[in-house]
Design an enzyme around this catalytic site. Structure first.
Site, PDB file in Angstrom:
ATOM      1  N   ARG A   1      83.357 -19.543  50.358  1.00 57.80           N
ATOM      2  CA  ARG A   1      83.560 -18.592  51.458  1.00 57.80           C
ATOM      3  C   ARG A   1      83.879 -19.389  52.712  1.00 57.80           C
ATOM      4  NH1 ARG A   1      77.820 -15.860  50.026  1.00 57.80           N
ATOM      5  NH2 ARG A   1      78.484 -14.625  48.240  1.00 57.80           N
TER       6      ARG A   1
ATOM      7  N   ARG B   1      78.191  -8.557  56.058  1.00 52.72           N
ATOM      8  CA  ARG B   1      78.428  -9.993  55.850  1.00 52.72           C
ATOM      9  C   ARG B   1      79.917 -10.280  55.648  1.00 52.72           C
ATOM     10  NH1 ARG B   1      75.230 -13.001  51.054  1.00 52.72           N
ATOM     11  NH2 ARG B   1      77.032 -12.339  49.837  1.00 52.72           N
TER      12      ARG B   1
ATOM     13  N   ARG C   1      77.497  -6.632  42.720  1.00 52.33           N
ATOM     14  CA  ARG C   1      76.257  -7.149  43.307  1.00 52.33           C
ATOM     15  C   ARG C   1      75.219  -6.038  43.462  1.00 52.33           C
ATOM     16  NH1 ARG C   1      79.320 -11.453  44.320  1.00 52.33           N
ATOM     17  NH2 ARG C   1      78.271 -13.336  45.047  1.00 52.33           N
TER      18      ARG C   1
HETATM   19  N1  LIG Z   1      70.989 -18.917  37.579  1.00 48.98           N
HETATM   20  C1  LIG Z   1      71.525 -19.374  38.693  1.00 48.98           C
HETATM   21  N2  LIG Z   1      71.826 -18.535  39.685  1.00 48.98           N
HETATM   22  C2  LIG Z   1      72.372 -19.059  40.812  1.00 48.98           C
HETATM   23  C3  LIG Z   1      72.608 -20.433  40.977  1.00 48.98           C
HETATM   24  N3  LIG Z   1      73.150 -20.630  42.209  1.00 48.98           N
HETATM   25  C4  LIG Z   1      73.213 -19.427  42.798  1.00 48.98           C
HETATM   26  N4  LIG Z   1      72.744 -18.469  41.965  1.00 48.98           N
HETATM   27  C5  LIG Z   1      72.611 -17.021  42.186  1.00 48.98           C
HETATM   28  O1  LIG Z   1      73.877 -16.419  42.050  1.00 48.98           O
HETATM   29  C6  LIG Z   1      73.910 -15.225  42.813  1.00 48.98           C
HETATM   30  C7  LIG Z   1      75.195 -15.154  43.608  1.00 48.98           C
HETATM   31  O2  LIG Z   1      75.227 -16.189  44.574  1.00 48.98           O
HETATM   32  P1  LIG Z   1      76.378 -16.243  45.665  1.00 48.98           P
HETATM   33  O3  LIG Z   1      77.715 -16.109  45.004  1.00 48.98           O
HETATM   34  O4  LIG Z   1      76.166 -17.444  46.522  1.00 48.98           O
HETATM   35  O5  LIG Z   1      76.211 -14.868  46.464  1.00 48.98           O
HETATM   36  P2  LIG Z   1      75.098 -14.299  47.444  1.00 48.98           P
HETATM   37  O6  LIG Z   1      73.772 -14.360  46.744  1.00 48.98           O
HETATM   38  O7  LIG Z   1      75.566 -12.909  47.674  1.00 48.98           O
HETATM   39  O8  LIG Z   1      75.117 -15.138  48.698  1.00 48.98           O
HETATM   40  C8  LIG Z   1      72.630 -15.236  43.670  1.00 48.98           C
HETATM   41  O9  LIG Z   1      71.683 -14.379  43.070  1.00 48.98           O
HETATM   42  C9  LIG Z   1      72.158 -16.662  43.586  1.00 48.98           C
HETATM   43  O10 LIG Z   1      70.745 -16.755  43.694  1.00 48.98           O
HETATM   44  C10 LIG Z   1      72.273 -21.302  39.906  1.00 48.98           C
HETATM   45  O11 LIG Z   1      72.442 -22.507  39.936  1.00 48.98           O
HETATM   46  N5  LIG Z   1      71.737 -20.715  38.803  1.00 48.98           N
HETATM   47  N1  LIG Z   2      65.954  -9.632  58.147  1.00 50.23           N
HETATM   48  C1  LIG Z   2      67.264  -9.434  58.302  1.00 50.23           C
HETATM   49  N2  LIG Z   2      67.697  -8.461  59.142  1.00 50.23           N
HETATM   50  C2  LIG Z   2      69.030  -8.224  59.298  1.00 50.23           C
HETATM   51  N3  LIG Z   2      70.003  -8.923  58.682  1.00 50.23           N
HETATM   52  C3  LIG Z   2      69.641  -9.899  57.832  1.00 50.23           C
HETATM   53  C4  LIG Z   2      68.253 -10.209  57.609  1.00 50.23           C
HETATM   54  N4  LIG Z   2      68.197 -11.218  56.722  1.00 50.23           N
HETATM   55  C5  LIG Z   2      69.467 -11.539  56.398  1.00 50.23           C
HETATM   56  N5  LIG Z   2      70.344 -10.760  57.075  1.00 50.23           N
HETATM   57  C6  LIG Z   2      71.820 -10.766  56.971  1.00 50.23           C
HETATM   58  O1  LIG Z   2      72.117 -10.131  55.740  1.00 50.23           O
HETATM   59  C7  LIG Z   2      73.205 -10.789  55.074  1.00 50.23           C
HETATM   60  C8  LIG Z   2      72.754 -11.265  53.694  1.00 50.23           C
HETATM   61  O2  LIG Z   2      71.874 -12.363  53.855  1.00 50.23           O
HETATM   62  P1  LIG Z   2      72.046 -13.696  52.988  1.00 50.23           P
HETATM   63  O3  LIG Z   2      71.097 -14.701  53.540  1.00 50.23           O
HETATM   64  O4  LIG Z   2      73.478 -14.084  52.902  1.00 50.23           O
HETATM   65  O5  LIG Z   2      71.537 -13.154  51.555  1.00 50.23           O
HETATM   66  P2  LIG Z   2      71.507 -13.834  50.130  1.00 50.23           P
HETATM   67  O6  LIG Z   2      71.559 -15.318  50.311  1.00 50.23           O
HETATM   68  O7  LIG Z   2      70.222 -13.378  49.533  1.00 50.23           O
HETATM   69  O8  LIG Z   2      72.692 -13.278  49.397  1.00 50.23           O
HETATM   70  C9  LIG Z   2      73.668 -11.908  56.005  1.00 50.23           C
HETATM   71  O9  LIG Z   2      74.782 -11.466  56.737  1.00 50.23           O
HETATM   72  C10 LIG Z   2      72.450 -12.151  56.898  1.00 50.23           C
HETATM   73  O10 LIG Z   2      72.843 -12.610  58.176  1.00 50.23           O
END
Ligand SMILES: Nc1nc2c(ncn2[C@@H]2O[C@H](COP(=O)(O)OP(=O)(O)O)[C@@H](O)[C@H]2O)c(=O)[nH]1
Ligand SMILES: Nc1ncnc2c1ncn2[C@@H]1O[C@H](COP(=O)(O)OP(=O)(O)O)[C@@H](O)[C@H]1O
Length: 210
Positions: free
Chosen positions: A56, A149, A160
């Site tokens: 991203r 986001r 998701r």
């Molecule tokens: N099993 C597994 N899940 C992962 C790993 N890295 C990231 N994830 C999970 O993959 C999912 C998608 O991650 P990402 O594409 O970064 O999207 P986001 O969670 O929406 O920020 C999330 O639930 C992460 O916790 C990994 O190494 N192993």
């Molecule tokens: N407590 C909160 N209140 C409002 N917005 C939040 C909070 N925690 C996270 N966010 C926002 O929500 C979105 C998802 O959070 P993120 O950390 O990317 O989630 P994840 O890693 O679990 O996918 C981001 O844009 C983040 O800035």
């Protein structure tokens, strides 16, 4: 039983207990763990996973993820280089042995951000982490945060959200997680996360002082 005990002792000797952070996409895992890594520099280290999804804007190869093709990832898995791997929302994700070793070699608390399949697979290893579940206050809030986001296409967003529903149900299972944090107010959630990890943080600080 005895062998399991011995391996636990050895893994404890290898360094502090890792922390697994799991929960639906958009729950706030990255936000919370980035705060932790910033405030506790020299205490926590992030396990950089491999993924086949595209970076991203703002994400860095080798820092947020190792971005690889499906072919490269499958070959590395076949060679036994991964502790766990999973398919999420049409992409592969996985934790390499090297990713965890790199953090543990520095005597830091290794943080893994992994999905529910990863949690179940890590449970079958000797890693012995603290399992933390980060949950959104509601599906509506989760959807709003994911939309705001602005990282996902409509298709990816729907995938998701579907996975999130399952995740939120499974997470309620007693004993699956050591700590369950609802990320409503960010500062409150961060405070709870720090409280849950305080003992391990102190141990690392004491060890690294001496
Ligand atoms: N099993 C597994 N899940 C992962 C790993 N890295 C990231 N994830 C999970 O993959 C999912 C998608 O991650 P990402 O594409 O970064 O999207 P986001 O969670 O929406 O920020 C999330 O639930 C992460 O916790 C990994 O190494 N192993
Ligand atoms: N407590 C909160 N209140 C409002 N917005 C939040 C909070 N925690 C996270 N966010 C926002 O929500 C979105 C998802 O959070 P993120 O950390 O990317 O989630 P994840 O890693 O679990 O996918 C981001 O844009 C983040 O800035």
């Amino acid at each position: 039983m005895y062998l399991r005990f011995i391996s636990r002792v050895f893994s404890a000797m290898a360094g502090p207990r890792p922390v697994v952070m799991s929960g639906p996409s958009g729950a706030g895992k990255s936000t919370l763990l980035k705060k932790l890594l910033k405030e506790f520099d020299g205490v926590f280290g992030f396990s950089v996973s491999h993924t086949t999804r595209s970076p991203r804007p703002g994400e860095e190869n080798g820092k947020d993820y190792h971005y690889v093709t499906r072919e490269v990832m499958q070959a590395a898995i076949a060679k036994g280089e991964f502790i766990e791997n999973a398919e999420f929302s049409g992409n592969m994700y996985g934790t390499s042995k090297a990713a965890v070793q790199a953090v543990q070699a520095k005597n830091l608390i290794c943080i893994l951000d992994i999905d529910m399949q990863g949690v179940n697979n890590i449970k079958r290893t000797d890693l012995n982490p603290i399992y933390v579940s980060i949950q959104p206050p509601s599906m509506e809030t989760l959807e709003k945060r994911l939309r705001d986001r602005k990282t996902e296409s409509e298709e990816s967003l729907q995938k998701r959200l579907r996975a999130a529903k399952v995740d939120m149900e499974i997470s309620k299972e007693p004993g699956l997680f050591d700590v369950l944090i609802v990320n409503d107010d960010l500062d409150l959630a961060y405070g709870k996360l720090k409280d849950a990890l305080l003992e391990e943080i102190q141990k690392v600080r004491d060890t690294n002082k001496s």
